[in-house]
Design an enzyme around this catalytic site. Structure first.
Site, PDB file in Angstrom:
ATOM      1  N   ASP A 127       0.880  -1.173   0.000  1.00 33.66           N
ATOM      2  CA  ASP A 127       0.000   0.000   0.000  1.00 33.66           C
ATOM      3  C   ASP A 127       0.913   1.218   0.000  1.00 33.66           C
ATOM      4  O   ASP A 127       2.129   1.114   0.219  1.00 33.66           O
ATOM      5  CB  ASP A 127      -0.885  -0.012   1.262  1.00 33.66           C
ATOM      6  CG  ASP A 127      -1.818   1.192   1.324  1.00 33.66           C
ATOM      7  OD1 ASP A 127      -2.300   1.645   0.262  1.00 33.66           O
ATOM      8  OD2 ASP A 127      -2.063   1.709   2.438  1.00 33.66           O
ATOM      9  N   SER A 128       0.301   2.384  -0.192  1.00 36.61           N
ATOM     10  CA  SER A 128       1.081   3.620  -0.120  1.00 36.61           C
ATOM     11  C   SER A 128       1.566   3.875   1.308  1.00 36.61           C
ATOM     12  O   SER A 128       2.492   4.653   1.512  1.00 36.61           O
ATOM     13  CB  SER A 128       0.210   4.787  -0.562  1.00 36.61           C
ATOM     14  OG  SER A 128      -0.900   4.897   0.309  1.00 36.61           O
TER      15      SER A 128
ATOM     16  N   TYR B 250      -0.711   8.602  -2.237  1.00 34.77           N
ATOM     17  CA  TYR B 250      -0.758   8.378  -3.685  1.00 34.77           C
ATOM     18  C   TYR B 250      -1.997   9.064  -4.299  1.00 34.77           C
ATOM     19  O   TYR B 250      -1.989   9.439  -5.461  1.00 34.77           O
ATOM     20  CB  TYR B 250      -0.889   6.880  -3.997  1.00 34.77           C
ATOM     21  CG  TYR B 250       0.363   6.040  -3.888  1.00 34.77           C
ATOM     22  CD1 TYR B 250       1.530   6.502  -3.292  1.00 34.77           C
ATOM     23  CD2 TYR B 250       0.370   4.745  -4.405  1.00 34.77           C
ATOM     24  CE1 TYR B 250       2.658   5.699  -3.209  1.00 34.77           C
ATOM     25  CE2 TYR B 250       1.496   3.942  -4.330  1.00 34.77           C
ATOM     26  CZ  TYR B 250       2.637   4.415  -3.728  1.00 34.77           C
ATOM     27  OH  TYR B 250       3.752   3.604  -3.658  1.00 34.77           O
ATOM     28  N   GLY B 251      -3.050   9.129  -3.499  1.00 33.34           N
ATOM     29  CA  GLY B 251      -4.377   9.454  -4.041  1.00 33.34           C
ATOM     30  C   GLY B 251      -4.553  10.843  -4.601  1.00 33.34           C
ATOM     31  O   GLY B 251      -5.536  11.125  -5.283  1.00 33.34           O
TER      32      GLY B 251
ATOM     33  N   CYS C  50      -4.524  -1.430  -1.769  1.00 34.08           N
ATOM     34  CA  CYS C  50      -4.653   0.009  -1.951  1.00 34.08           C
ATOM     35  C   CYS C  50      -5.754   0.255  -2.975  1.00 34.08           C
ATOM     36  O   CYS C  50      -5.647  -0.216  -4.122  1.00 34.08           O
ATOM     37  CB  CYS C  50      -3.315   0.573  -2.458  1.00 34.08           C
ATOM     38  SG  CYS C  50      -3.384   2.340  -2.837  1.00 34.08           S
TER      39      CYS C  50
ATOM     40  N   THR D 108      -6.532   2.987  -4.367  1.00 31.80           N
ATOM     41  CA  THR D 108      -6.072   3.904  -5.413  1.00 31.80           C
ATOM     42  C   THR D 108      -5.315   3.149  -6.505  1.00 31.80           C
ATOM     43  O   THR D 108      -5.609   3.293  -7.687  1.00 31.80           O
ATOM     44  CB  THR D 108      -5.161   4.984  -4.777  1.00 31.80           C
ATOM     45  OG1 THR D 108      -5.898   5.607  -3.722  1.00 31.80           O
ATOM     46  CG2 THR D 108      -4.742   6.008  -5.783  1.00 31.80           C
TER      47      THR D 108
ATOM     48  N   GLU E 153      -2.253   8.662   8.725  1.00 29.10           N
ATOM     49  CA  GLU E 153      -0.800   8.444   8.782  1.00 29.10           C
ATOM     50  C   GLU E 153      -0.182   9.163   9.987  1.00 29.10           C
ATOM     51  O   GLU E 153       0.844   8.750  10.508  1.00 29.10           O
ATOM     52  CB  GLU E 153      -0.123   8.936   7.494  1.00 29.10           C
ATOM     53  CG  GLU E 153      -0.355   8.043   6.288  1.00 29.10           C
ATOM     54  CD  GLU E 153       0.439   6.733   6.316  1.00 29.10           C
ATOM     55  OE1 GLU E 153       1.518   6.693   6.922  1.00 29.10           O
ATOM     56  OE2 GLU E 153      -0.060   5.743   5.732  1.00 29.10           O
TER      57      GLU E 153
ATOM     58  N   CYS F  35     -10.853   3.240   0.469  1.00 33.02           N
ATOM     59  CA  CYS F  35      -9.412   3.392   0.656  1.00 33.02           C
ATOM     60  C   CYS F  35      -9.063   2.578   1.887  1.00 33.02           C
ATOM     61  O   CYS F  35      -9.781   2.646   2.900  1.00 33.02           O
ATOM     62  CB  CYS F  35      -9.099   4.870   0.878  1.00 33.02           C
ATOM     63  SG  CYS F  35      -7.462   5.181   1.543  1.00 33.02           S
ATOM     64  N   THR F  36      -7.994   1.800   1.807  1.00 31.83           N
ATOM     65  CA  THR F  36      -7.684   0.884   2.910  1.00 31.83           C
ATOM     66  C   THR F  36      -7.210   1.596   4.181  1.00 31.83           C
ATOM     67  O   THR F  36      -7.078   0.966   5.230  1.00 31.83           O
ATOM     68  CB  THR F  36      -6.639  -0.165   2.468  1.00 31.83           C
ATOM     69  OG1 THR F  36      -5.493   0.529   1.948  1.00 31.83           O
ATOM     70  CG2 THR F  36      -7.203  -1.090   1.418  1.00 31.83           C
ATOM     71  N   HIS F  37      -6.963   2.893   4.091  1.00 35.09           N
ATOM     72  CA  HIS F  37      -6.680   3.651   5.319  1.00 35.09           C
ATOM     73  C   HIS F  37      -7.974   3.905   6.116  1.00 35.09           C
ATOM     74  O   HIS F  37      -7.924   4.084   7.338  1.00 35.09           O
ATOM     75  CB  HIS F  37      -6.074   5.022   5.005  1.00 35.09           C
ATOM     76  CG  HIS F  37      -4.606   5.001   4.705  1.00 35.09           C
ATOM     77  ND1 HIS F  37      -4.071   4.454   3.566  1.00 35.09           N
ATOM     78  CD2 HIS F  37      -3.543   5.498   5.413  1.00 35.09           C
ATOM     79  CE1 HIS F  37      -2.750   4.607   3.579  1.00 35.09           C
ATOM     80  NE2 HIS F  37      -2.410   5.230   4.692  1.00 35.09           N
TER      81      HIS F  37
END
Ligand code: DGL
Length: 214
Positions: A10-11, A42-43, A73, A75, A151, A185-187
């Site tokens: 992932d990012s 990244y998005g 991810c 994105t 993050e 989004c996986t976040h």
């Protein structure tokens, strides 16, 4: 029996929501996870740059001799689409299982998506939803501040800063009568409790990190 590890990337740390689920359902598997925290997010970047970064991540994982790659991810999955099938190692993204879960959860066929700007602009979730449930209504909303907030550790359900941002973003769904919201989004699954509380526990929240692993 192939004892090589599964590669996941992932990012940033969002992909760990998929790793958490993989570890639960496949406790015997080794996993190599790469989070590109040096270049997150990244998005908000162009499809060209996202493809370049994703290719580097996948090259890195292939060098670790992984038997398959999970692109954890939304994105990258959205921007690469079918291209990820051209790798020598089998590759899968988050879209298909996530959209399938949303389509089976909705009762009123009214589905919302929150995701990165690149994901929403790609139309990937919307197109797949239309394919699986042609009569569905779909509303997408880009939430570019969520990834930097996560993050930086601002994901507790009672985090006032993130709640304010979430209220603002989620107001895009007022009057749309959605019953299901894809956390595309996986976040975002790290904001699950916060989003569930802001939406007053009224929506089926679809966790793309978890679904990716299933
Ligand atoms: N976890 C990534 C996704 O699923 C975040 C993308 C970003 O870095 O903006 O879309």
């Amino acid at each position: 029996m192939d004892n090589r590890p599964i590669g996941v990337f992932d990012s940033g740390l969002g992909g760990l929501t998929a790793v958490r689920e993989l570890r639960r359902i496949l406790p015997g598997e080794d996993i190599v996870f790469f989070g590109d925290t040096g270049r997150v997010p990244y998005g908000s970047r162009s499809p060209h740059i996202i493809k370049e970064y994703a290719t580097q991540c996948m090259d890195f994982l292939e060098k670790q001799d992984v038997k398959m790659i999970l692109v954890a991810c939304g994105t990258v999955s959205s921007v690469l689409g079918e291209e990820m099938k051209k790798r020598t190692v089998p590759c899968m993204g988050v879209l298909e299982s996530t959209v399938k879960a949303a389509v089976s959860a909705t009762k009123n066929k009214n589905i919302g998506l929150i995701a990165t700007a690149a994901t929403v602009a790609s139309g990937s979730y919307e197109k797949l939803t239309a394919k699986l449930l042609p009569e569905a209504k779909f509303t997408g909303k880009a939430c570019p501040l969520f990834v930097p907030l996560v993050e930086n550790g601002y994901f507790a359900a009672n985090c006032e800063v993130t709640r304010l941002v979430a209220k603002d973003y989620l107001s895009a769904f007022e009057g749309k009568d959605i019953d299901t919201l894809i956390l595309g989004c996986t976040h975002y699954p790290l904001l699950y409790n916060l989003i569930d509380s802001v939406t007053e526990h009224k929506l089926n929240l679809i966790d793309s990190g978890k679904e990716a692993a299933l």
